[in-house]
Scaffold this motif. Structure first.
Motif, short mmCIF file in Angstrom:
data_model
loop_
_atom_site.label_atom_id
_atom_site.label_comp_id
_atom_site.label_asym_id
_atom_site.label_seq_id
_atom_site.Cartn_x
_atom_site.Cartn_y
_atom_site.Cartn_z
N GLN A 110 0.85 -1.19 0.00
CA GLN A 110 0.00 0.00 0.00
C GLN A 110 0.88 1.24 0.00
OE1 GLN A 110 -2.49 -0.35 3.47
NE2 GLN A 110 -3.96 -1.71 2.46
N VAL A 111 0.41 2.29 -0.67
CA VAL A 111 1.11 3.57 -0.68
C VAL A 111 0.18 4.62 -0.07
CG1 VAL A 111 2.16 5.37 -2.09
CG2 VAL A 111 2.45 2.97 -2.73
N ARG A 112 0.67 5.33 0.94
CA ARG A 112 -0.12 6.40 1.56
C ARG A 112 0.77 7.62 1.77
NH1 ARG A 112 1.22 6.44 6.96
NH2 ARG A 112 2.06 4.49 7.84
N ARG A 113 0.14 8.74 2.03
CA ARG A 113 0.89 9.98 2.24
C ARG A 113 1.01 10.30 3.72
NH1 ARG A 113 1.19 13.48 -2.35
NH2 ARG A 113 2.35 14.84 -0.93
N ASP A 114 2.19 10.74 4.10
CA ASP A 114 2.44 11.25 5.45
C ASP A 114 3.04 12.64 5.27
OD1 ASP A 114 2.91 11.73 8.08
OD2 ASP A 114 4.51 10.22 8.31
N GLY A 115 2.16 13.63 5.06
CA GLY A 115 2.62 14.96 4.71
C GLY A 115 3.23 14.92 3.33
N PRO A 116 4.47 15.41 3.18
CA PRO A 116 5.12 15.38 1.86
C PRO A 116 5.76 14.04 1.53
CG PRO A 116 6.54 16.47 3.45
CD PRO A 116 5.27 16.16 4.19
N ILE A 138 10.21 3.45 3.27
CA ILE A 138 9.85 2.03 3.44
C ILE A 138 10.47 1.56 4.74
CG2 ILE A 138 9.95 -0.29 2.47
CD1 ILE A 138 10.33 0.89 -0.26
N GLY A 139 9.66 1.23 5.69
CA GLY A 139 10.18 0.85 7.01
C GLY A 139 10.91 2.01 7.65
N ASP A 140 12.16 1.81 8.04
CA ASP A 140 12.96 2.85 8.69
C ASP A 140 13.83 3.62 7.70
OD1 ASP A 140 11.96 2.06 11.16
OD2 ASP A 140 13.57 0.59 11.46
N MET A 141 13.69 3.32 6.41
CA MET A 141 14.59 3.93 5.43
C MET A 141 13.84 4.94 4.56
SD MET A 141 16.57 2.10 2.33
CE MET A 141 16.92 3.08 0.89
N GLU A 142 14.50 6.07 4.30
CA GLU A 142 13.96 7.09 3.40
C GLU A 142 14.95 7.33 2.26
OE1 GLU A 142 13.04 10.63 5.55
OE2 GLU A 142 11.22 9.79 6.48
N PHE A 143 14.44 7.51 1.04
CA PHE A 143 15.28 7.79 -0.11
C PHE A 143 14.48 8.67 -1.09
CE2 PHE A 143 13.07 3.79 -0.71
CZ PHE A 143 12.52 3.89 -1.98
N GLU A 144 15.17 9.25 -2.04
CA GLU A 144 14.53 10.12 -3.01
C GLU A 144 14.05 9.32 -4.21
OE1 GLU A 144 17.07 13.32 -4.13
OE2 GLU A 144 16.93 14.35 -2.19
N PHE A 145 12.91 9.73 -4.71
CA PHE A 145 12.34 9.06 -5.88
C PHE A 145 13.06 9.56 -7.13
CE2 PHE A 145 9.01 8.83 -9.24
CZ PHE A 145 8.86 7.44 -9.26
N VAL A 146 13.51 8.60 -7.96
CA VAL A 146 14.18 8.93 -9.23
C VAL A 146 13.32 8.41 -10.37
CG1 VAL A 146 16.24 8.63 -10.65
CG2 VAL A 146 16.44 8.80 -8.14
N ASP A 147 12.82 9.30 -11.18
CA ASP A 147 11.91 8.90 -12.25
C ASP A 147 12.73 8.48 -13.48
OD1 ASP A 147 9.73 8.42 -13.76
OD2 ASP A 147 8.84 10.42 -13.54
N GLU A 188 10.18 13.42 -9.32
CA GLU A 188 11.62 13.39 -9.10
C GLU A 188 11.97 14.18 -7.84
OE1 GLU A 188 15.57 12.33 -10.61
OE2 GLU A 188 13.69 12.07 -11.70
N GLY A 189 12.72 13.52 -6.93
CA GLY A 189 13.18 14.20 -5.72
C GLY A 189 12.25 14.05 -4.52
N ASP A 190 11.01 13.52 -4.71
CA ASP A 190 10.12 13.31 -3.57
C ASP A 190 10.69 12.24 -2.64
OD1 ASP A 190 8.30 15.21 -4.32
OD2 ASP A 190 6.92 13.82 -5.30
N VAL A 191 10.37 12.36 -1.35
CA VAL A 191 10.90 11.43 -0.35
C VAL A 191 9.98 10.21 -0.25
CG1 VAL A 191 11.51 11.11 2.08
CG2 VAL A 191 11.98 13.30 0.94
N ILE A 192 10.59 9.03 -0.34
CA ILE A 192 9.87 7.75 -0.22
C ILE A 192 10.36 7.07 1.06
CG2 ILE A 192 9.24 5.60 -1.36
CD1 ILE A 192 8.55 8.15 -2.95
#
Length: 428
Positions: A360-366, A419-428, A413-417
């Motif tokens: 599932q994909v949901r939003r938590d602010g940005p 998954i669990g405890d890890m965050e990374f930038e989305f690269v289109d 591009e550049g949005d924060v993703i």
């Protein structure tokens, strides 16, 4: 001290890490990958020990964690798997997940085992990732995290027969008269706050375990008084002995007392009133007991009633013989699966197809949050300092459709993703 409930935390051991290694031997100029797999983490296992009688030990230790597996080694040598962590529990222990209420097991036989938290598998070394395209992969998996959960342990006393009745009807006195048990006896209500067990020697080579269970009051099925603390122990007894104060010392009505106890048992679990039962008409050495006994027999002509006196020993041996005979004719009950009337099939393995868990994909602010236990485990097992491991992680996300779903939900591009405890930038 008798303790019949405990809440504990258990965690299986993490798997050992796989390693990146290559053959470096003389006369082997093109040695391939040789990193071994990590060992499996230990399971947390509950084992029945018939020498235990309470859950007292869990008052002092509430956290149990199995050892992790050994890391992989060079030359394709796998790490050693960890030993299981064995936790001993008394017979009669019912195990549930404390957070979900899920029934996990009913432990009644000596040596019976129940795995409550599985250890994680070992991470794979780079030798396992070699392909025709990439013959020298520079990546290895971390060990899989072990399962963890909070457990609720509930002890239901295992006894052949149980004495039930209102407070101060003489159950403890009767138990002390027929066995070597020495329960606390006093002239006030709820002298017995926890079950007392005694082994009764019938005298003809037979014996049985008799339990003095805390006194009932009206409304016990709803938790009033000692309520459920009492009734959970009645569930285990094969034969129920109703102890009735026939002398009506406190102004109670013996006829009404029996019906009230039956009603409480029925409302807690209807199967309890179907158990074989006997009535111990106690305190027959006191005035007016004979008159009340006659009225009781007229009200319940089908019941087997034994006039006794725990204080003087009158009629006690006849009652003991009757209990032993009834136990001989009553088969031992097998432990039941929760919510069923059939014994659990503990020796059979059942394999079920489990479809791939959707994410599932949901939003938590940005931030875009991807929720999936499988992907969260993948994050924990991926070493992001290794370039090949990062590429593999990205391929898996694409293959599962995570990238497409993020684009559909508006990720750029550049949005924060996350998954669990890890965050990374989305690269289109």
């Amino acid at each position: 001290m008798f303790v019949d409930q405990a809440k504990v935390y258990v965690k299986g051991g993490d798997g050992g890490n796989g390693i990146v290694a290559y053959r470096r031997e003389k006369y082997v100029p093109l040695g391939g990958p040789s990193g071994g797999d990590g060992g499996r983490g230990g399971d947390v296992v509950l084992v029945v020990d018939e020498g235990l009688r309470t859950l007292l030990d869990f008052r002092y230790q509430r956290h149990f964690k199995a050892d992790r597996g050994e890391n992989g080694k060079t030359k394709n040598q796998h790490g050693k798997s960890a030993e299981d962590l064995v936790i001993k529990v008394p017979p009669g222990t019912v195990v549930r997940d404390a957070d979900t209420g899920e029934f996990l097991g009913d432990l009644v036989r000596h040596g019976q085992r129940l795995v409550v938290a599985r250890g994680g598998r070992g991470g794979r070394g780079n030798a396992r990732f070699a392909t025709e395209v990439n013959k020298a992969p520079d990546m290895a998996e971390k060990g899989e995290p072990g399962e963890e959960r909070n457990l609720l342990l509930e002890l239901k006393v295992l006894a052949d027969a149980g004495l039930v009745g209102f407070p101060s009807v003489g159950k403890s006195t009767l138990l002390s008269a027929v066995s070597a048990a020495r329960p606390k006896i006093a002239a006030y209500h709820f002298t017995t706050l926890s079950p007392e067990l005694g082994v009764v020697d019938v005298g003809d080579g037979r014996s049985f375990v008799l339990a003095d269970l805390p006194g009932l009051i009206e409304g016990a099925h709803a938790g009033h008084g000692l309520g459920h603390e009492f009734l959970r122990h009645v569930e285990r007894t094969r034969v129920i002995i109703h102890v009735i104060d026939m002398a009506a010392v406190e102004g109670r009505d013996p006829v009404a007392d029996f019906q009230t106890i039956q009603d409480e048992l029925r409302q807690y679990d209807a199967r309890l009133v179907e158990r074989p039962l006997l009535v111990a008409a106690n305190k027959m050495d006191l005035p007016e007991a004979a008159e009340h006994l006659e009225r009781f027999r007229q009200a319940y002509p089908d019941l087997r009633v034994f006039p006794v006196s725990g204080a003087t020993g009158e009629g006690v041996q006849e009652l003991v013989y009757a209990i032993a005979d009834l136990l001989d004719a009553t088969p031992a009950a097998a432990p039941l699966d929760e919510g069923t009337d059939t014994p659990p099939q503990t020796e059979q393995k059942v394999y079920r197809y489990e479809p791939e868990e959707p994410f599932q994909v949901r939003r938590d602010g940005p931030v875009f949050v991807v929720v999936s236990r499988e992907l969260e485990k993948l994050v924990k097992m991926t070493n992001f300092s290794q370039h090949d491991a990062v590429l593999r992680f990205q391929r898996i996300l694409r293959r599962k459709g995570v990238d497409d779903e993020l684009r559909r939900r508006g990720a750029k591009e550049g949005d924060v993703i996350r998954i669990g405890d890890m965050e990374f930038e989305f690269v289109d």
